[in-house]
Scaffold this motif. Structure first.
Motif, PDB file in Angstrom:
ATOM      1  N   ARG A 210       0.827  -1.205   0.000  1.00 58.68           N
ATOM      2  CA  ARG A 210       0.000   0.000   0.000  1.00 58.68           C
ATOM      3  C   ARG A 210       0.862   1.256   0.000  1.00 58.68           C
ATOM      4  O   ARG A 210       0.599   2.227  -0.712  1.00 58.68           O
ATOM      5  CB  ARG A 210      -0.920  -0.015   1.222  1.00 58.68           C
ATOM      6  CG  ARG A 210      -1.783   1.214   1.385  1.00 58.68           C
ATOM      7  CD  ARG A 210      -2.851   1.310   0.327  1.00 58.68           C
ATOM      8  NE  ARG A 210      -3.856   0.267   0.482  1.00 58.68           N
ATOM      9  CZ  ARG A 210      -4.942   0.173  -0.274  1.00 58.68           C
ATOM     10  NH1 ARG A 210      -5.152   1.044  -1.247  1.00 58.68           N
ATOM     11  NH2 ARG A 210      -5.817  -0.797  -0.095  1.00 58.68           N
ATOM     12  N   THR A 211       1.932   1.248   0.777  1.00 52.50           N
ATOM     13  CA  THR A 211       2.760   2.447   0.909  1.00 52.50           C
ATOM     14  C   THR A 211       3.507   2.759  -0.383  1.00 52.50           C
ATOM     15  O   THR A 211       3.594   3.929  -0.803  1.00 52.50           O
ATOM     16  CB  THR A 211       3.765   2.266   2.064  1.00 52.50           C
ATOM     17  OG1 THR A 211       3.053   1.918   3.251  1.00 52.50           O
ATOM     18  CG2 THR A 211       4.532   3.554   2.321  1.00 52.50           C
ATOM     19  N   LEU A 212       4.042   1.742  -1.033  1.00 54.22           N
ATOM     20  CA  LEU A 212       4.783   1.978  -2.266  1.00 54.22           C
ATOM     21  C   LEU A 212       3.886   2.447  -3.403  1.00 54.22           C
ATOM     22  O   LEU A 212       4.364   3.023  -4.380  1.00 54.22           O
ATOM     23  CB  LEU A 212       5.531   0.710  -2.683  1.00 54.22           C
ATOM     24  CG  LEU A 212       6.676   0.275  -1.757  1.00 54.22           C
ATOM     25  CD1 LEU A 212       7.391  -0.951  -2.336  1.00 54.22           C
ATOM     26  CD2 LEU A 212       7.666   1.398  -1.511  1.00 54.22           C
ATOM     27  N   LYS A 213       2.591   2.240  -3.269  1.00 54.07           N
ATOM     28  CA  LYS A 213       1.668   2.709  -4.305  1.00 54.07           C
ATOM     29  C   LYS A 213       1.351   4.196  -4.190  1.00 54.07           C
ATOM     30  O   LYS A 213       0.819   4.784  -5.135  1.00 54.07           O
ATOM     31  CB  LYS A 213       0.369   1.895  -4.263  1.00 54.07           C
ATOM     32  CG  LYS A 213       0.538   0.471  -4.801  1.00 54.07           C
ATOM     33  CD  LYS A 213      -0.765  -0.300  -4.747  1.00 54.07           C
ATOM     34  CE  LYS A 213      -0.589  -1.704  -5.333  1.00 54.07           C
ATOM     35  NZ  LYS A 213      -1.840  -2.500  -5.244  1.00 54.07           N
ATOM     36  N   VAL A 214       1.644   4.803  -3.049  1.00 58.35           N
ATOM     37  CA  VAL A 214       1.379   6.239  -2.905  1.00 58.35           C
ATOM     38  C   VAL A 214       2.648   7.074  -2.825  1.00 58.35           C
ATOM     39  O   VAL A 214       2.614   8.280  -3.049  1.00 58.35           O
ATOM     40  CB  VAL A 214       0.489   6.536  -1.666  1.00 58.35           C
ATOM     41  CG1 VAL A 214      -0.816   5.782  -1.751  1.00 58.35           C
ATOM     42  CG2 VAL A 214       1.216   6.265  -0.377  1.00 58.35           C
ATOM     43  N   ALA A 215       3.777   6.445  -2.490  1.00 66.15           N
ATOM     44  CA  ALA A 215       5.028   7.186  -2.328  1.00 66.15           C
ATOM     45  C   ALA A 215       5.706   7.416  -3.672  1.00 66.15           C
ATOM     46  O   ALA A 215       5.492   6.680  -4.633  1.00 66.15           O
ATOM     47  CB  ALA A 215       5.965   6.425  -1.391  1.00 66.15           C
ATOM     48  N   GLY A 216       6.524   8.438  -3.715  1.00 66.83           N
ATOM     49  CA  GLY A 216       7.326   8.684  -4.901  1.00 66.83           C
ATOM     50  C   GLY A 216       8.660   7.972  -4.827  1.00 66.83           C
ATOM     51  O   GLY A 216       9.128   7.375  -5.795  1.00 66.83           O
ATOM     52  N   PHE A 217       9.279   8.029  -3.653  1.00 68.05           N
ATOM     53  CA  PHE A 217      10.584   7.406  -3.445  1.00 68.05           C
ATOM     54  C   PHE A 217      10.524   6.675  -2.113  1.00 68.05           C
ATOM     55  O   PHE A 217       9.818   7.098  -1.197  1.00 68.05           O
ATOM     56  CB  PHE A 217      11.687   8.469  -3.407  1.00 68.05           C
ATOM     57  CG  PHE A 217      13.070   7.934  -3.641  1.00 68.05           C
ATOM     58  CD1 PHE A 217      13.589   7.878  -4.924  1.00 68.05           C
ATOM     59  CD2 PHE A 217      13.859   7.489  -2.588  1.00 68.05           C
ATOM     60  CE1 PHE A 217      14.880   7.389  -5.157  1.00 68.05           C
ATOM     61  CE2 PHE A 217      15.138   6.991  -2.807  1.00 68.05           C
ATOM     62  CZ  PHE A 217      15.649   6.947  -4.096  1.00 68.05           C
ATOM     63  N   ALA A 218      11.238   5.555  -2.013  1.00 66.95           N
ATOM     64  CA  ALA A 218      11.156   4.761  -0.793  1.00 66.95           C
ATOM     65  C   ALA A 218      12.509   4.169  -0.427  1.00 66.95           C
ATOM     66  O   ALA A 218      13.373   3.933  -1.282  1.00 66.95           O
ATOM     67  CB  ALA A 218      10.130   3.644  -0.956  1.00 66.95           C
ATOM     68  N   TYR A 219      12.644   3.943   0.866  1.00 65.69           N
ATOM     69  CA  TYR A 219      13.823   3.278   1.430  1.00 65.69           C
ATOM     70  C   TYR A 219      13.344   2.045   2.179  1.00 65.69           C
ATOM     71  O   TYR A 219      12.315   2.087   2.869  1.00 65.69           O
ATOM     72  CB  TYR A 219      14.554   4.212   2.394  1.00 65.69           C
ATOM     73  CG  TYR A 219      15.040   5.493   1.766  1.00 65.69           C
ATOM     74  CD1 TYR A 219      16.330   5.589   1.246  1.00 65.69           C
ATOM     75  CD2 TYR A 219      14.204   6.596   1.681  1.00 65.69           C
ATOM     76  CE1 TYR A 219      16.777   6.773   0.664  1.00 65.69           C
ATOM     77  CE2 TYR A 219      14.635   7.770   1.094  1.00 65.69           C
ATOM     78  CZ  TYR A 219      15.919   7.861   0.589  1.00 65.69           C
ATOM     79  OH  TYR A 219      16.349   9.024   0.003  1.00 65.69           O
ATOM     80  N   VAL A 220      14.080   0.941   2.050  1.00 66.07           N
ATOM     81  CA  VAL A 220      13.728  -0.305   2.723  1.00 66.07           C
ATOM     82  C   VAL A 220      14.733  -0.539   3.842  1.00 66.07           C
ATOM     83  O   VAL A 220      15.933  -0.683   3.599  1.00 66.07           O
ATOM     84  CB  VAL A 220      13.739  -1.495   1.746  1.00 66.07           C
ATOM     85  CG1 VAL A 220      13.349  -2.787   2.471  1.00 66.07           C
ATOM     86  CG2 VAL A 220      12.799  -1.230   0.574  1.00 66.07           C
ATOM     87  N   LEU A 221      14.225  -0.548   5.076  1.00 66.86           N
ATOM     88  CA  LEU A 221      15.062  -0.726   6.262  1.00 66.86           C
ATOM     89  C   LEU A 221      14.922  -2.152   6.767  1.00 66.86           C
ATOM     90  O   LEU A 221      13.815  -2.619   7.039  1.00 66.86           O
ATOM     91  CB  LEU A 221      14.639   0.261   7.352  1.00 66.86           C
ATOM     92  CG  LEU A 221      15.537   0.323   8.586  1.00 66.86           C
ATOM     93  CD1 LEU A 221      16.807   1.103   8.267  1.00 66.86           C
ATOM     94  CD2 LEU A 221      14.807   0.966   9.766  1.00 66.86           C
TER      95      LEU A 221
END
Length: 248
Positions: A210-221
């Motif tokens: 869900r989050t990756l569908k609304v974000a422009g850029f993402a970091y995976v921790l």
């Protein structure tokens, strides 16, 4: 559910920069040399499993947790030595995991508690009208106690309270936690709407899809370190993300 391109990418100017951050929890180091940036006007995500250190990082940024090493810059100025309430006054607002409302205050009283900085108090009436306009359900329940609200309504109230300080950066810690799927979708729609109104958003979530569908850029921790980063739409297609988080 997709944001428009401008909101996904921001204007390139960083609101928040974190460089080589190291943080301990209960005497043990749990975050190791983490670096990332949140561009102005964007929705940026930090995703990963429970226990990875996401909430600890938000605590360090907001000033409620001390850090061991690293630099935190907000609007180009170092803030790591500022107290938490000063960071709020500068324009950082944290919506904590679990919402942390005042259960036996009314909806309106909870919202008013969010406007405790000098500048926010000066614009209390305008901010209250804006938030109640954004959340009509809260307007209908403004005299109810927070404890009487549903989980989704409480999450709306937590976001609304955070907006009452007039933030330049809204940080949300697990906003979908404990919510029914239909309410999860609604909460992410609210985040997009707030972002379209000019508030930069930094979303920390276990709900990777869900989050990756609304974000422009993402970091995976993962285990306290950033293992992947990139445009969110690209990370959705990454084999590791598909296997570890999407069950594909």
């Amino acid at each position: 559910m997709k944001s428009d391109d401008a909101n996904l990418q921001g204007n390139g100017s960083p609101v928040l920069e974190v460089d080589n951050l190291c943080v301990a929890h209960d005497g043990l180091q749990v975050v190791w040399d983490v670096s990332f940036a949140v561009p102005r006007g964007a929705i940026t995500a930090l995703v990963g499993p429970n226990g990875a250190g996401k909430t600890t990082i938000l605590g360090a940024i907001s000033g409620i947790r001390s850090h061991m090493a690293g630099r935190i810059s907000f609007l180009g100025e170092s803030i790591e030595n500022l107290r938490a309430h000063v960071r709020v006054a500068r324009g950082i607002s944290l919506i904590p995991e679990g919402r942390k409302l005042f259960p036996y205050l009314t909806v309106q009283e909870n919202l008013e508690m969010g406007a405790y900085t000098k500048s926010a108090r000066a614009n209390l009436s305008g901010s209250l009208s804006r938030v109640l306009g954004l959340f009509p359900r809260l307007a209908e329940r403004r005299e109810q106690l927070a404890v009487s609200l549903s989980g989704g309504e409480q999450q709306m109230l937590a976001i609304g309270r955070g907006l009452m300080s007039g933030p330049k950066l809204l940080m949300l810690d697990e906003p979908s936690l404990g919510l029914a799927p239909i309410m999860v979708a609604h909460v992410f729609e609210i985040i997009q709407r707030v972002n379209r109104e000019g508030v930069t958003a930094f979303v920390v979530e276990q709900n990777v899809n869900r989050t990756l569908k609304v974000a422009g850029f993402a970091y995976v921790l993962e285990t306290g370190k950033i293992n992947l980063e990139g445009p969110a739409c690209r990370l959705l297609q990454d084999p590791h993300i598909k296997k570890a988080y999407l069950g594909l």
